[in-house]
Motif scaffolding. Sequence first.
Motif, PDB file in Angstrom:
ATOM      1  N   ASN A 104       0.508  -1.151  -0.142  1.00 30.78           N
ATOM      2  CA  ASN A 104      -0.052   0.046  -0.017  1.00 30.78           C
ATOM      3  C   ASN A 104       0.834   1.229  -0.076  1.00 30.78           C
ATOM      4  N   GLY A 105       2.070   1.162   0.361  1.00 31.07           N
ATOM      5  CA  GLY A 105       3.072   2.344   0.540  1.00 31.07           C
ATOM      6  C   GLY A 105       3.788   2.396  -0.948  1.00 31.07           C
ATOM      7  N   MET A 106       3.736   1.533  -1.713  1.00 32.59           N
ATOM      8  CA  MET A 106       4.543   1.948  -3.190  1.00 32.59           C
ATOM      9  C   MET A 106       3.907   0.882  -4.153  1.00 32.59           C
ATOM     10  N   THR A 107       4.324   1.128  -5.272  1.00 35.77           N
ATOM     11  CA  THR A 107       3.825   0.229  -6.582  1.00 35.77           C
ATOM     12  C   THR A 107       5.146  -0.048  -7.429  1.00 35.77           C
ATOM     13  N   ALA A 108       5.203  -1.283  -7.679  1.00 36.58           N
ATOM     14  CA  ALA A 108       6.183  -1.628  -8.739  1.00 36.58           C
ATOM     15  C   ALA A 108       5.815  -2.087 -10.120  1.00 36.58           C
ATOM     16  N   VAL A 109       6.212  -1.561 -11.110  1.00 35.90           N
ATOM     17  CA  VAL A 109       5.485  -1.982 -12.347  1.00 35.90           C
ATOM     18  C   VAL A 109       6.443  -2.002 -13.495  1.00 35.90           C
ATOM     19  N   TYR A 110       6.209  -2.976 -14.255  1.00 31.89           N
ATOM     20  CA  TYR A 110       7.137  -3.461 -15.526  1.00 31.89           C
ATOM     21  C   TYR A 110       6.883  -2.065 -16.650  1.00 31.89           C
ATOM     22  N   PHE A 111       8.316  -1.670 -17.397  1.00 32.03           N
ATOM     23  CA  PHE A 111       7.975  -0.794 -18.639  1.00 32.03           C
ATOM     24  C   PHE A 111       7.336  -1.601 -19.771  1.00 32.03           C
ATOM     25  N   PRO A 112       6.728  -0.843 -20.561  1.00 27.23           N
ATOM     26  CA  PRO A 112       6.164  -1.628 -21.712  1.00 27.23           C
ATOM     27  C   PRO A 112       7.231  -1.931 -22.710  1.00 27.23           C
ATOM     28  N   ASP A 113       6.841  -2.762 -23.624  1.00 27.12           N
ATOM     29  CA  ASP A 113       8.006  -3.089 -24.507  1.00 27.12           C
ATOM     30  C   ASP A 113       8.432  -1.986 -25.150  1.00 27.12           C
ATOM     31  N   GLY A 114       9.601  -2.011 -25.416  1.00 28.19           N
ATOM     32  CA  GLY A 114      10.208  -0.785 -26.312  1.00 28.19           C
ATOM     33  C   GLY A 114      10.631   0.331 -25.394  1.00 28.19           C
ATOM     34  N   ILE A 115      10.192   0.470 -24.268  1.00 29.95           N
ATOM     35  CA  ILE A 115      10.435   1.478 -23.283  1.00 29.95           C
ATOM     36  C   ILE A 115      11.257   1.264 -22.194  1.00 29.95           C
ATOM     37  N   GLY A 116      12.444   1.856 -21.602  1.00 29.17           N
ATOM     38  CA  GLY A 116      13.115   1.656 -20.717  1.00 29.17           C
ATOM     39  C   GLY A 116      13.420   2.702 -19.557  1.00 29.17           C
ATOM     40  N   SER A 148       1.708  12.703 -14.446  1.00 25.83           N
ATOM     41  CA  SER A 148       2.928  12.645 -14.904  1.00 25.83           C
ATOM     42  C   SER A 148       3.300  11.590 -15.583  1.00 25.83           C
ATOM     43  N   VAL A 149       2.900  10.258 -14.805  1.00 24.17           N
ATOM     44  CA  VAL A 149       3.629   8.934 -15.427  1.00 24.17           C
ATOM     45  C   VAL A 149       2.453   9.097 -16.910  1.00 24.17           C
ATOM     46  N   GLU A 150       1.338   9.184 -16.885  1.00 25.31           N
ATOM     47  CA  GLU A 150       0.741   9.026 -18.162  1.00 25.31           C
ATOM     48  C   GLU A 150       1.275  10.076 -19.414  1.00 25.31           C
ATOM     49  N   GLU A 151       1.680  11.327 -18.990  1.00 26.66           N
ATOM     50  CA  GLU A 151       2.360  12.211 -20.252  1.00 26.66           C
ATOM     51  C   GLU A 151       3.550  11.601 -20.273  1.00 26.66           C
ATOM     52  N   ALA A 152       4.439  11.344 -19.444  1.00 27.97           N
ATOM     53  CA  ALA A 152       5.768  10.710 -19.833  1.00 27.97           C
ATOM     54  C   ALA A 152       5.762   9.608 -20.706  1.00 27.97           C
ATOM     55  N   LEU A 153       4.948   8.709 -20.416  1.00 32.59           N
ATOM     56  CA  LEU A 153       4.895   7.592 -20.883  1.00 32.59           C
ATOM     57  C   LEU A 153       4.389   7.772 -22.455  1.00 32.59           C
ATOM     58  N   ALA A 154       3.329   8.596 -22.712  1.00 34.75           N
ATOM     59  CA  ALA A 154       2.899   9.061 -24.008  1.00 34.75           C
ATOM     60  C   ALA A 154       4.261   9.599 -24.728  1.00 34.75           C
ATOM     61  N   GLU A 155       4.763  10.709 -24.077  1.00 37.42           N
ATOM     62  CA  GLU A 155       6.230  11.353 -24.772  1.00 37.42           C
ATOM     63  C   GLU A 155       7.045  10.290 -25.171  1.00 37.42           C
ATOM     64  N   ALA A 156       7.403   9.343 -24.191  1.00 38.17           N
ATOM     65  CA  ALA A 156       8.485   8.208 -24.497  1.00 38.17           C
ATOM     66  C   ALA A 156       7.981   7.621 -25.608  1.00 38.17           C
ATOM     67  N   LYS A 157       6.786   6.989 -25.868  1.00 42.54           N
ATOM     68  CA  LYS A 157       6.494   6.237 -27.024  1.00 42.54           C
ATOM     69  C   LYS A 157       6.226   6.959 -28.213  1.00 42.54           C
ATOM     70  N   ALA A 158       6.018   8.383 -28.246  1.00 45.33           N
ATOM     71  CA  ALA A 158       6.009   9.171 -29.268  1.00 45.33           C
ATOM     72  C   ALA A 158       7.412   9.449 -29.840  1.00 45.33           C
ATOM     73  N   SER A 159       8.261   9.372 -29.064  1.00 45.74           N
ATOM     74  CA  SER A 159       9.705   9.428 -29.356  1.00 45.74           C
ATOM     75  C   SER A 159      10.302   8.309 -29.897  1.00 45.74           C
ATOM     76  N   LYS A 160       9.527   7.005 -29.936  1.00 46.03           N
ATOM     77  CA  LYS A 160      10.078   5.878 -30.506  1.00 46.03           C
ATOM     78  C   LYS A 160       9.404   5.751 -31.838  1.00 46.03           C
ATOM     79  N   GLN A 161       8.511   6.641 -32.461  1.00 44.76           N
ATOM     80  CA  GLN A 161       7.569   6.467 -33.618  1.00 44.76           C
ATOM     81  C   GLN A 161       8.519   7.129 -34.940  1.00 44.76           C
TER      82      GLN A 161
END
Length: 430
Positions: free
Chosen positions: A354-366, A417-430
Amino acid sequence: MIAISISSRAISRFAKSQKPLACSLPSPLSTIPFQQRHFIMTASTEFKQAPHKLLVIPGPIEVSDEVLYANAHPSMSHVSPDFIPIFGDCIRMTREVLFTTKGQPFLISGSGTLGWDQVAANLVEAGENALVLHSGYFADSFADCLQTYGANVKQLIAPIGGTVPLEDIEKELKAKKYKVVTFTHVDTSTGVLSNAKGIAETVRRVSPDTLVISDSVCSVASEEIRFDDWDLDVVLTASQKGLGTPPGLSILVASPRAINVYQTRKTPVTSYYASWNKWLPIMKAYESGSAAYFATPPVNLIYAFHASLTAITKGEKSIEERFALHREASRRVKEATKKLGLKGVALKEGEGANGMTAVYFPDGIGAADLLPRLAKKDVVVAGGLHKDIKDKYFRIGHMGVTVVDTQRGDIDKIITSVEEALAEAKASKQ
C-alpha cells in the motif's frame, strides 16, 4: 521561538534566493554587527520548505514542513533536561504506531540495516538455524548479515513478485528447529506485501519458541502492524519511509520473548555498537525521565521524529484513517498504471504494498526513456533494484505526507505525470 545564527555569506545567498523563510529581526538591528545578527524564526506554521521536485521513491520520502522545521532545532545536549522527555516520548509513541504495550523500542543512530545487525548479534548465536523467507532483494541481504554473525541460514525463495506460501513455511518448521524466522513485510525491490499475521500464526502453531522477525523498513506507518495481537517478536524499521522523517534513525521493537532470549544467551553478544547490553539501559533511562550515555543519539533527528510521530499518533487523522488513505492511494496508482498497460511486479493483486507500486516498463521503453521525462515534470521515481529484473521495471512510492495530506495533490501529480511521460516516450520511438 528558535534563534538561529546565520553567517553573512548565508544571509547574502538567502537574500538573492527571493524565497525567504518567515522570520523577524531583533531591534535595533543597526546596532548589531552583520556577521553576528540572529534571525528569529517565529513559528513552524510560517516555515515553508523550498520548492523542489516531488520525491516519490520508496524512501526517503517527502517530509512535512513541521518535521523539517523540527530537524532545524538548535544544537542541544543529548542529556539536556529539555531533550530527555522528547526522546522518552518518541519511545512511547513508537509503541503506539505498532499497537504494542509490551514491546521494547530501540532508537539508534543508523540506517534500517542496523536492525539486521541487532537481530543477528543479540538473538542468534553462532551455529543456530535461521529461516529467511525470500520475497526480493532484501532477504538476500538479511541472510548475508545473519551468516556474517555465524548463523546457519536457509532461504525459502518465492518467485519474483510472489511471497512464500504458508504451507511451505509450516513444512520447513516441522523438518528442522529454527531460532528465528525472518521475512520482509514489504520488499522495496518488488513492492510485494507479505502476510505478517499469517506468518506469525503459522510459526506460533508449529514452532512456538521460534522468534518471528519482521523487516518492516518499508511498511511501518503505511501498513497495519499489530505487534501484540499478531505475537511478533521483532519489527525493525527506519525513519525515512512511512514514518516520514529524514534518514538516519534505526528503529526496532523487541518483544518480551525476544528480550528474554537475548538475556539468556549462552555466548556473549557478537557486536559492540549493536549490542543491547549497551542500548537497553539507554532506552530505559530516557523513557523513565533520566539521561544515560553510550553513544550520542542524533538529537536533531529525534526532534524531527518526535514531530512526525506526534502527527501520526495525535494528529487529526487516526492511525486507522492513515492506513485507509494509504490503501486508497495505492488503489489509485495501481489502477492508473494498469490502464496505461503497465503490468505490476506483484503476482497477486492482494499482495501489492500500500505504500509503493512496482510496475514493468512496456515493450520498447526503458528507464532512460521514462525516468528523465518524469524528472522534467518534477517527479522523482525509482528505477529497478531486483537483480533479475533490474532494467525491466520502475518503482513509485506513495506513503506519508504524500498520501495523508490530500490537499497537496501528490497522487494526482504522480498519475498525470506518468501518463504524460509515457506518451512522450512512446511518441519518441515512432
